[in-house]
Design a protein around this motif. Structure first.
Motif, mmCIF file in Angstrom:
data_model
loop_
_atom_site.group_PDB
_atom_site.id
_atom_site.type_symbol
_atom_site.label_atom_id
_atom_site.label_comp_id
_atom_site.label_asym_id
_atom_site.label_seq_id
_atom_site.Cartn_x
_atom_site.Cartn_y
_atom_site.Cartn_z
ATOM 1 N N UNK A 144 0.862 -1.175 0.000
ATOM 2 C CA UNK A 144 0.000 0.000 0.000
ATOM 3 C C UNK A 144 0.903 1.231 0.000
ATOM 4 N N UNK A 145 0.704 2.112 -0.974
ATOM 5 C CA UNK A 145 1.494 3.339 -1.073
ATOM 6 C C UNK A 145 0.606 4.524 -0.714
ATOM 7 N N UNK A 146 1.117 5.442 0.101
ATOM 8 C CA UNK A 146 0.340 6.631 0.418
ATOM 9 C C UNK A 146 0.319 7.586 -0.767
ATOM 10 N N UNK A 147 -0.628 8.511 -0.751
ATOM 11 C CA UNK A 147 -0.804 9.425 -1.880
ATOM 12 C C UNK A 147 0.386 10.357 -2.060
ATOM 13 N N UNK A 148 1.134 10.614 -0.976
ATOM 14 C CA UNK A 148 2.303 11.492 -1.050
ATOM 15 C C UNK A 148 3.551 10.771 -1.537
ATOM 16 N N UNK A 149 3.469 9.433 -1.682
ATOM 17 C CA UNK A 149 4.589 8.617 -2.168
ATOM 18 C C UNK A 149 5.814 8.727 -1.244
ATOM 19 N N UNK A 150 5.556 8.833 0.053
ATOM 20 C CA UNK A 150 6.652 8.908 1.024
ATOM 21 C C UNK A 150 6.769 7.648 1.881
ATOM 22 N N UNK A 151 5.691 6.855 1.930
ATOM 23 C CA UNK A 151 5.676 5.655 2.761
ATOM 24 C C UNK A 151 4.957 4.533 2.028
ATOM 25 N N UNK A 152 5.502 3.334 2.154
ATOM 26 C CA UNK A 152 4.800 2.131 1.704
ATOM 27 C C UNK A 152 4.525 1.275 2.925
ATOM 28 N N UNK A 153 3.459 0.514 2.849
ATOM 29 C CA UNK A 153 3.089 -0.395 3.935
ATOM 30 C C UNK A 153 3.050 -1.795 3.344
ATOM 31 N N UNK A 154 3.741 -2.734 3.977
ATOM 32 C CA UNK A 154 3.848 -4.067 3.390
ATOM 33 C C UNK A 154 3.501 -5.145 4.413
ATOM 34 N N UNK A 155 2.982 -6.244 3.884
ATOM 35 C CA UNK A 155 2.795 -7.453 4.679
ATOM 36 C C UNK A 155 2.941 -8.639 3.737
ATOM 37 N N UNK A 156 3.283 -9.819 4.264
ATOM 38 C CA UNK A 156 3.518 -10.974 3.387
ATOM 39 C C UNK A 156 2.283 -11.346 2.572
ATOM 40 N N UNK A 157 2.525 -11.709 1.319
ATOM 41 C CA UNK A 157 1.469 -12.216 0.443
ATOM 42 C C UNK A 157 1.508 -13.735 0.451
ATOM 43 N N UNK A 158 0.649 -14.340 -0.350
ATOM 44 C CA UNK A 158 0.629 -15.799 -0.454
ATOM 45 C C UNK A 158 1.899 -16.342 -1.104
ATOM 46 N N UNK A 159 2.689 -15.454 -1.736
ATOM 47 C CA UNK A 159 3.920 -15.879 -2.409
ATOM 48 C C UNK A 159 5.172 -15.689 -1.543
ATOM 49 N N UNK A 160 4.989 -15.268 -0.315
ATOM 50 C CA UNK A 160 6.131 -14.872 0.520
ATOM 51 C C UNK A 160 7.199 -15.961 0.603
ATOM 52 N N UNK A 161 6.805 -17.215 0.748
ATOM 53 C CA UNK A 161 7.761 -18.317 0.942
ATOM 54 C C UNK A 161 7.960 -19.167 -0.302
ATOM 55 N N UNK A 162 7.533 -18.648 -1.457
ATOM 56 C CA UNK A 162 7.716 -19.385 -2.709
ATOM 57 C C UNK A 162 9.203 -19.549 -3.034
ATOM 58 N N UNK A 163 9.585 -20.615 -3.761
ATOM 59 C CA UNK A 163 10.987 -20.764 -4.188
ATOM 60 C C UNK A 163 11.440 -19.544 -4.981
ATOM 61 N N UNK A 164 12.716 -19.207 -4.852
ATOM 62 C CA UNK A 164 13.256 -18.025 -5.535
ATOM 63 C C UNK A 164 13.452 -18.271 -7.021
ATOM 64 N N UNK A 165 13.355 -17.180 -7.782
ATOM 65 C CA UNK A 165 13.656 -17.212 -9.211
ATOM 66 C C UNK A 165 15.149 -17.440 -9.417
ATOM 67 N N UNK A 166 15.493 -18.397 -10.279
ATOM 68 C CA UNK A 166 16.897 -18.700 -10.560
ATOM 69 C C UNK A 166 17.327 -18.055 -11.878
ATOM 70 N N UNK A 167 18.627 -17.873 -12.027
ATOM 71 C CA UNK A 167 19.189 -17.296 -13.252
ATOM 72 C C UNK A 167 18.905 -18.210 -14.425
ATOM 73 N N UNK A 168 18.307 -17.632 -15.477
ATOM 74 C CA UNK A 168 17.984 -18.408 -16.675
ATOM 75 C C UNK A 168 19.109 -18.274 -17.688
#
Length: 284
Positions: A260-284
């Motif tokens: 969530x980004x505020x209208x002034x673009x000075x702060x973002x608010x974050x919390x884990x999504x359903x993808x938080x613990x997904x395997x990492x993207x590897x170099x292709x």
């Protein structure tokens, strides 16, 4: 009684209008990028990739759908276009021609979608949500944001060698399908080629025969406020060309949070999504 009822209705209308919101559905590709289905100038149906690192919009030379009703001048700029997404209608949108947009996209569209509003990137429900006022952010972690020239920057700590934390700025980059990509300056100054365990390497050559080497290593710890990622694959460039001037926080990392980004673009608010613990993207 009527006066009380009228007062209640006014209060209720005031409450709900302060939380007024609009939603924009999207889909997520296998490359972790976001695609928004749009109608441009009432006639061109285009799949545009959301690019958080830009403001306006662009058309790709590799598009799959026709964009015959976007008229470009000799500088490859087109102004005063309309973009419809569901019930949302945007006017006076600028498009630039011949900008690559990645897989499954006819072009790109940026944060012009949310001009003057607070907005959420909801990866759990595949939608953007726009608010007239900041919504309830209980349960979210606030992080400072630097908004400069249409791009968002955040600060994170990188533990490369031992327990020493190396602070760095990262541009949020939803068009880069990977996770963390370091700038040339950071990679050289911190000697990533020597201090990280290298797990992959690709060598390309440009038309002048100069080598572009992309390497992937394992970062012991990456810390964004209270969120810590262990043994994170990270990328950086080596070779003769030094073209990566900014470190990226790419789509594979962005999708691990709801933002969530505020209208002034000075702060973002974050919390884990359903993808938080997904395997990492590897170099292709």
């Amino acid at each position: 009684m009527l006066k009380k009822t009228g007062l209640f209705l006014l209060l209720a209308i005031g409450f709900f209008s302060s939380k007024a919101q609009q939603t924009i559905p999207f889909r997520i590709t296998k490359y972790h990028t976001i695609i928004v289905k749009t109608m441009v100038n009432k006639k061109d149906s285009l799949d545009l990739m959301f690019q958080i690192a830009m403001k306006d919009a662009s058309i790709s030379p590799d598009r799959q759908h026709k964009a015959d009703h976007i008229i470009f001048n000799k500088e490859e700029i087109s102004d005063e276009n309309t973009v419809d997404i569901g019930k949302l209608s945007l006017k006076n949108i600028r498009f630039t021609d011949n900008q690559l947009a990645g897989h499954e996209a006819d072009g790109k569209i940026g944060t012009v979608l949310f001009a003057g509003k607070s907005f959420k990137i909801d990866y759990d429900n595949n939608q953007f949500v726009m608010y007239d006022k900041l919504p309830d952010v209980k349960g979210y972690q606030p992080i400072p944001v630097l908004y400069n020239n249409g791009a968002f920057y955040i600060v994170a700590d990188n533990i490369i060698d031992g327990d020493r934390q190396q602070e760095a700025y990262f541009a949020l980059q939803s068009g880069y399908s990977g996770g963390i990509l370091y700038s040339n300056d950071f990679a050289e100054e911190k000697e990533l080629d020597k201090k990280l365990k290298i797990t992959g390497e690709k060598t390309l050559k440009n038309s002048q025969g100069q080598r572009i080497i992309t390497k992937q290593g394992i970062l012991p710890f990456f810390k964004l406020e209270n969120f810590v990622f262990k043994d994170l694959p990270v990328g950086f460039f080596a070779g003769e060309l030094k073209t990566q001037n900014v470190s990226y926080f790419g789509a594979d990392m962005l999708r691990r949070f709801i933002w969530i980004f505020d209208a002034d673009r000075k702060t973002a608010y974050i919390k884990p999504s359903i993808y938080y613990s997904e395997p990492y993207e590897q170099l292709k």
